[in-house]
Design a protein around this motif. Structure first.
Motif, mmCIF file in Angstrom:
data_model
loop_
_atom_site.group_PDB
_atom_site.id
_atom_site.type_symbol
_atom_site.label_atom_id
_atom_site.label_comp_id
_atom_site.label_asym_id
_atom_site.label_seq_id
_atom_site.Cartn_x
_atom_site.Cartn_y
_atom_site.Cartn_z
ATOM 1 N N ALA A 177 0.816 -1.210 0.000
ATOM 2 C CA ALA A 177 0.000 0.000 0.000
ATOM 3 C C ALA A 177 0.854 1.267 0.000
ATOM 4 O O ALA A 177 0.390 2.334 -0.412
ATOM 5 C CB ALA A 177 -0.936 0.012 1.202
ATOM 6 N N TYR A 178 2.101 1.160 0.438
ATOM 7 C CA TYR A 178 3.015 2.306 0.422
ATOM 8 C C TYR A 178 3.961 2.255 -0.775
ATOM 9 O O TYR A 178 4.134 3.240 -1.492
ATOM 10 C CB TYR A 178 3.822 2.362 1.718
ATOM 11 C CG TYR A 178 4.883 3.449 1.703
ATOM 12 C CD1 TYR A 178 4.540 4.771 1.948
ATOM 13 C CD2 TYR A 178 6.220 3.139 1.410
ATOM 14 C CE1 TYR A 178 5.507 5.778 1.906
ATOM 15 C CE2 TYR A 178 7.185 4.136 1.375
ATOM 16 C CZ TYR A 178 6.830 5.450 1.621
ATOM 17 O OH TYR A 178 7.776 6.439 1.576
ATOM 18 N N SER A 238 -4.932 3.156 -1.973
ATOM 19 C CA SER A 238 -3.751 3.982 -1.797
ATOM 20 C C SER A 238 -3.253 4.522 -3.135
ATOM 21 O O SER A 238 -2.870 5.696 -3.243
ATOM 22 C CB SER A 238 -2.639 3.173 -1.113
ATOM 23 O OG SER A 238 -1.492 3.961 -0.907
#
Length: 282
Positions: free
Chosen positions: A230-231, A266
């Motif tokens: 997600a990052y 995200s």
């Protein structure tokens, strides 16, 4: 074969609508797609009839712009009610292959680049959704394909391949993995070896998966990232010149069409690149 032959564009006549419309025109022109239009009136005041006439005039102007580009318009609709409900139902009724929407309005003090109506359409739609961000940019070039090796990943890649074939682009397959915790300092566990071994095993897994994909002559490469998907995925996309992101709306753990996976959410919220969000395979 064009995987997205018939598009439905939801318009709201804001300044951002001009960007979304021009992007839709470019997409349809390059992919030889049709473009239907819908506008949903949400206000129910005493001047509704006048408002409706004004909206019909505005959408007629949009129709003229599209027709000048020799793009077919099978359906046009102006209706009053709930935006996401009407857009999703109309898309299904006309058998659209995808819905194209702008990212919508958002508060400038927030990083999230996704309006409420756009998010609701993305969650409720049973067909792919193409989200256009707040600037006009070319749709021909490198296509990012984040995958998680789930069954839906094959659909993501096949869609991206067909898109790249039409546009003369190339594909970058992105897979991010987060290693398990192996121990704590002083316990005797070799962190460096464990992480390197984990990374090598994941690299083998994606290589095996990609052996079953027919890229049909489309140039491609792969990128394996280590860390939270997600990052890491949106950060990688933000720092590279991608013109499109093609990905699934949910990961292995989110199979409902109403669930937006953490990675997809995200990516959609934190990048300025257009995103084609597909639905999970059954």
């Amino acid at each position: 074969m064009n995987p997205i032959k018939d598009l439905l564009l939801a318009v709201d006549f804001t300044d951002h609508s001009n960007i979304t419309l021009q992007s839709a025109i470019s997409f349809c022109r390059e992919n030889k797609s049709t473009l239907s239009l819908i506008h949903v009136i949400t206000s129910l005041d005493k001047n509704l009839d006048e408002h409706t006439r004004s909206c019909n005039d505005k959408i007629d102007d949009m129709v003229k712009r599209v027709l000048k580009e020799n793009i077919e318009i099978p359906h046009v609709k102006v209706v009053t009610g709930n935006i996401e409900d009407h857009v999703v139902v109309f898309a299904e009724a006309i058998h659209a292959h995808a819905i194209i929407i702008g990212s919508g309005n958002y508060h400038h003090h927030k990083k999230h680049r996704l309006g409420g109506h756009a998010e609701a359409i993305l969650r409720q739609s049973s067909i792919p959704v193409l989200i256009i961000k707040n600037k006009l940019q070319p749709l021909k070039g490198k296509v990012a394909c984040p995958i998680d090796l789930s069954p839906s990943s094959e659909n993501v890649l096949n869609t991206a391949i067909e898109y790249a074939k039409h546009n003369g682009g190339e594909i970058v397959v992105i897979n991010a993995v987060e290693p398990s915790v192996y121990g704590y300092p002083g316990t005797g566990f070799d962190f460096v070896y464990a992480e390197r071994n984990f990374f090598q095993e994941e690299a083998k897994a994606i290589d095996i998966f990609l052996q079953g994909i027919n890229f049909q002559g489309v140039p491609w490469s792969k990128k394996l990232l280590l860390g939270s998907p997600a990052y890491e995925v949106p950060e990688y996309i933000k720092t590279h010149p991608f013109v499109m992101v093609v990905m699934c709306s949910a990961s292995r753990t989110g199979i409902s069409r109403l669930i937006l996976g953490s990675v997809a959410e995200s990516v959609v919220r934190n990048i300025d690149t257009p995103c084609l969000i597909l639905k999970p395979s059954n």
